[in-house]
Every structure is written in structure tokens, then in C-alpha cells.
Design an enzyme around this catalytic site. Structure first.
Site, PDB file in Angstrom:
ATOM      1  N   ASP A  19      -1.678  -1.796   7.987  1.00  0.00           N
ATOM      2  CA  ASP A  19      -0.663  -2.449   8.811  1.00  0.00           C
ATOM      3  C   ASP A  19      -1.314  -3.675   9.469  1.00  0.00           C
ATOM      4  OD1 ASP A  19       1.601  -2.829  10.409  1.00  0.00           O
ATOM      5  OD2 ASP A  19       1.097  -1.249  11.802  1.00  0.00           O
TER       6      ASP A  19
ATOM      7  N   LYS B 152       1.400  -3.270   4.295  1.00  0.00           N
ATOM      8  CA  LYS B 152       2.369  -4.098   5.030  1.00  0.00           C
ATOM      9  C   LYS B 152       1.687  -5.426   5.344  1.00  0.00           C
ATOM     10  CE  LYS B 152       3.808  -0.765   8.272  1.00  0.00           C
ATOM     11  NZ  LYS B 152       4.581  -0.320   9.450  1.00  0.00           N
TER      12      LYS B 152
ATOM     13  N   GLU C 293      -6.650   5.233   2.042  1.00  0.00           N
ATOM     14  CA  GLU C 293      -5.796   5.047   3.215  1.00  0.00           C
ATOM     15  C   GLU C 293      -4.338   5.295   2.857  1.00  0.00           C
ATOM     16  OE1 GLU C 293      -5.283   5.084   6.123  1.00  0.00           O
ATOM     17  OE2 GLU C 293      -6.242   3.573   7.346  1.00  0.00           O
ATOM     18  N   ASP C 294      -3.551   5.689   3.855  1.00  0.00           N
ATOM     19  CA  ASP C 294      -2.117   5.838   3.636  1.00  0.00           C
ATOM     20  C   ASP C 294      -1.423   4.483   3.689  1.00  0.00           C
ATOM     21  OD1 ASP C 294      -2.648   5.536   6.350  1.00  0.00           O
ATOM     22  OD2 ASP C 294      -1.342   7.158   7.001  1.00  0.00           O
TER      23      ASP C 294
ATOM     24  N   PHE D 132       8.668   0.573  10.163  1.00  0.00           N
ATOM     25  CA  PHE D 132       7.931   1.798  10.409  1.00  0.00           C
ATOM     26  C   PHE D 132       8.461   2.875   9.463  1.00  0.00           C
ATOM     27  CE2 PHE D 132       6.797   5.748  12.494  1.00  0.00           C
ATOM     28  CZ  PHE D 132       5.460   5.508  12.753  1.00  0.00           C
ATOM     29  N   VAL D 133       7.563   3.489   8.694  1.00  0.00           N
ATOM     30  CA  VAL D 133       7.980   4.477   7.693  1.00  0.00           C
ATOM     31  C   VAL D 133       7.287   5.818   7.945  1.00  0.00           C
ATOM     32  CG1 VAL D 133       8.527   2.825   5.861  1.00  0.00           C
ATOM     33  CG2 VAL D 133       6.173   3.626   6.103  1.00  0.00           C
TER      34      VAL D 133
ATOM     35  N   ASP E 148       3.282   9.959   9.619  1.00  0.00           N
ATOM     36  CA  ASP E 148       3.988  10.675  10.679  1.00  0.00           C
ATOM     37  C   ASP E 148       4.620   9.745  11.704  1.00  0.00           C
ATOM     38  OD1 ASP E 148       1.459   9.810  11.862  1.00  0.00           O
ATOM     39  OD2 ASP E 148       2.009  11.085  13.552  1.00  0.00           O
TER      40      ASP E 148
ATOM     41  N   ARG F 111       5.350  14.410   8.143  1.00  0.00           N
ATOM     42  CA  ARG F 111       4.307  14.186   7.144  1.00  0.00           C
ATOM     43  C   ARG F 111       4.633  14.884   5.824  1.00  0.00           C
ATOM     44  NH1 ARG F 111      -0.238  11.951   9.683  1.00  0.00           N
ATOM     45  NH2 ARG F 111      -0.653  12.654  11.796  1.00  0.00           N
TER      46      ARG F 111
ATOM     47  N   LYS G  89      -4.993  11.632   9.576  1.00  0.00           N
ATOM     48  CA  LYS G  89      -4.507  12.698   8.720  1.00  0.00           C
ATOM     49  C   LYS G  89      -3.608  12.135   7.627  1.00  0.00           C
ATOM     50  CE  LYS G  89      -4.043  15.386  12.964  1.00  0.00           C
ATOM     51  NZ  LYS G  89      -3.039  15.859  13.918  1.00  0.00           N
ATOM     52  N   GLY G  90      -3.178  10.879   7.812  1.00  0.00           N
ATOM     53  CA  GLY G  90      -2.098  10.332   6.993  1.00  0.00           C
ATOM     54  C   GLY G  90      -2.358  10.276   5.508  1.00  0.00           C
TER      55      GLY G  90
HETATM   56  P1  IMP Z   1      -3.583  -0.544  11.241  1.00  0.00           P
HETATM   57  O1  IMP Z   1      -4.889  -0.341  11.955  1.00  0.00           O
HETATM   58  O2  IMP Z   1      -2.590  -1.260  12.124  1.00  0.00           O
HETATM   59  O3  IMP Z   1      -3.726  -1.200   9.896  1.00  0.00           O
HETATM   60  O4  IMP Z   1      -2.899   0.865  11.060  1.00  0.00           O
HETATM   61  C1  IMP Z   1      -3.375   1.820  10.220  1.00  0.00           C
HETATM   62  C2  IMP Z   1      -2.869   3.179  10.621  1.00  0.00           C
HETATM   63  O5  IMP Z   1      -1.698   3.126  11.459  1.00  0.00           O
HETATM   64  C3  IMP Z   1      -2.432   3.938   9.390  1.00  0.00           C
HETATM   65  O6  IMP Z   1      -3.512   4.621   8.818  1.00  0.00           O
HETATM   66  C4  IMP Z   1      -1.356   4.858   9.928  1.00  0.00           C
HETATM   67  O7  IMP Z   1      -1.934   6.034  10.433  1.00  0.00           O
HETATM   68  C5  IMP Z   1      -0.741   4.090  11.073  1.00  0.00           C
HETATM   69  N1  IMP Z   1       0.502   3.384  10.650  1.00  0.00           N
HETATM   70  C6  IMP Z   1       0.654   2.072  10.436  1.00  0.00           C
HETATM   71  N2  IMP Z   1       1.917   1.789  10.034  1.00  0.00           N
HETATM   72  C7  IMP Z   1       2.564   2.978   9.992  1.00  0.00           C
HETATM   73  C8  IMP Z   1       3.913   3.353   9.628  1.00  0.00           C
HETATM   74  O8  IMP Z   1       4.777   2.548   9.237  1.00  0.00           O
HETATM   75  N3  IMP Z   1       4.179   4.694   9.711  1.00  0.00           N
HETATM   76  C9  IMP Z   1       3.277   5.623  10.104  1.00  0.00           C
HETATM   77  N4  IMP Z   1       2.024   5.308  10.449  1.00  0.00           N
HETATM   78  C10 IMP Z   1       1.663   3.999  10.379  1.00  0.00           C
END
Ligand code: IMP
Length: 186
Positions: free
Chosen positions: A105, A133, A101-102, A154-155, A161, A167, A46-47
Site C-alpha cells: 500500500d 496498490k 506479502e499480502d 480498502f479490501v 482483515d 481473513r 498475518k495477512g
Molecule cells: P503499507 O506499509 O502501507 O504498504 O501496508 C502494508 C500492510 O498494510 C499490509 O501488509 C496489510 O496488512 C495492510 N493493508 C494495506 N492495505 C490494506 C487493505 O486494503 N486491506 C487490508 N489490509 C491492508
């Protein structure tokens, strides 16, 4: 006027005006990258919905939109296991696909998604993310378009969220430790 701070927020990392300004710049980059094309924006629920809405309104090119639901986070930790919760409605075969994408990470969600979408034979596949990140990567992943590079924190806010809360904050912020300890719920 100074931004009104939510009581659970320790500090603002990126305020509303810089977000708005950067999204305008991203829109211009996308217009250059897709001349005479109508890309399909795939927003990851949803982000990314707030980013998608603001980005789409800035874009001066034809585009289509579809949604996918993926989950890899529990609370404020990546589980490393990506689950597909909702699939696309339309075929993306021969289309120019832009994943919206939001935040990137570990990169695990996007790398799963890219592999999944490539099997559907799009004409092109790129990523636009509001936040990146880069220090947190577990797999190689370079989004072609990125709004802001941020440190390993973490933001929340602007779509992001913590346990489904925050959100709706109009800025990107860092939570107070006590709000994290409470699980974000009052
Ligand atoms: P990844 O698979 O680790 O790259 O994470 C991607 C997803 O994790 C993002 O689309 C977010 O939904 C969530 N996420 C990663 N870092 C954060 C953060 O700092 N705050 C909130 N959600 C995050």
C-alpha cells in the site's frame, strides 16, 4: 456456482478462481527466477498466510519458509509507524530470500523490512505480493512479483482483515460502509 457473498461485503473485487489462476502464473514466474535454487519464503503475518499456503503448494521447487510479524495498520488506516512483532527463527545469511506479502500500500512496511533484512546479508532479496496498490505509495517500492494491481480501495478477504475479521473469505472484497462504521464487529 456463484460465490456466496458475506453480508458485510458490498462487492467482490477479485473472485476465488482468478486468484487461483494468477497464483499458478506467479508460481511459474518464481520457478523461472529461481532455477536450481531453494529460496527462503518469508511470510509476513498475518495477512499473507493464505497466499503463502496456496503459493507454496503450487511451487515446483525446493523452498524453506519462515515468518515475521509486522504491524503498521490500525483498523483501515496505515499508522506509518512499523513495529516488529515477531522475528525470524533462522539466519538468512547467503540465502535467496523472497518476502511474501499480502498487499503493498504505502510501501512503508516493505521498505522497513527490506532495510532490516539487508543488514542480515542475504544472497538476494525480492518481494512477491498478491496485491499492489501503486497509487498509495509514500516511498518508492516496486515488488518484483505482483499478482494484481488494484485501485486505492480498502479490501478484505483471502488473508486480509479489517480489525482482525474477514481473513477467511475466499475472495477479495470491498466492505459495505455500515460494516466499516461498525468496525467490522457484529
Ligand atoms: P503499507 O506499509 O502501507 O504498504 O501496508 C502494508 C500492510 O498494510 C499490509 O501488509 C496489510 O496488512 C495492510 N493493508 C494495506 N492495505 C490494506 C487493505 O486494503 N486491506 C487490508 N489490509 C491492508
Amino acid at each position: 456456482m456463484p460465490t456466496e457473498l458475506h453480508p458485510d461485503i458490498e462487492r467482490i473485487l477479485i473472485d476465488t478462481d482468478p486468484i487461483r489462476a494468477r497464483i499458478k502464473e506467479l508460481a511459474r514466474e518464481l520457478e523461472k527466477a529461481y532455477p536450481h535454487r531453494a529460496p527462503t519464503l518469508i511470510a509476513i503475518l498475518k495477512g499473507s498466510v493464505i497466499f503463502l499456503g496456496d503459493l507454496m503448494r503450487e511451487l515446483k521447487l525446493e523452498c524453506e519458509v519462515d515468518f515475521m510479524g509486522l504491524s503498521s495498520y490500525s483498523g483501515n488506516k496505515s499508522t506509518g509507524v512499523v513495529r516488529l512483532l515477531l522475528d525470524l527463527r533462522e539466519s538468512i545469511q547467503d540465502k535467496d530470500v523472497l518476502i511474501v506479502e499480502d498487499i503493498v500500500d504505502t510501501g512503508l512496511t516493505l521498505s522497513y523490512l527490506q532495510q532490516n533484512l539487508l543488514t542480515r546479508k542475504p544472497r538476494s532479496l525480492e518481494v512477491v505480493t498478491l496485491l499492489d496498490k501503486p497509487d498509495c505509495r509514500k516511498v518508492r517500492m516496486e515488488p518484483r512479483f505482483a499478482g494484481f494491481r488494484i485501485p486505492n480501495e480498502f479490501v478484505v478477504g483471502y488473508g486480509l482483515d479489517y480489525n482482525e475479521r474477514y481473513r477467511n473469505l475466499p475472495y477479495i472484497g470491498v466492505l459495505k460502509p455500515e460494516a466499516v462504521a461498525r468496525g467490522g464487529k457484529a
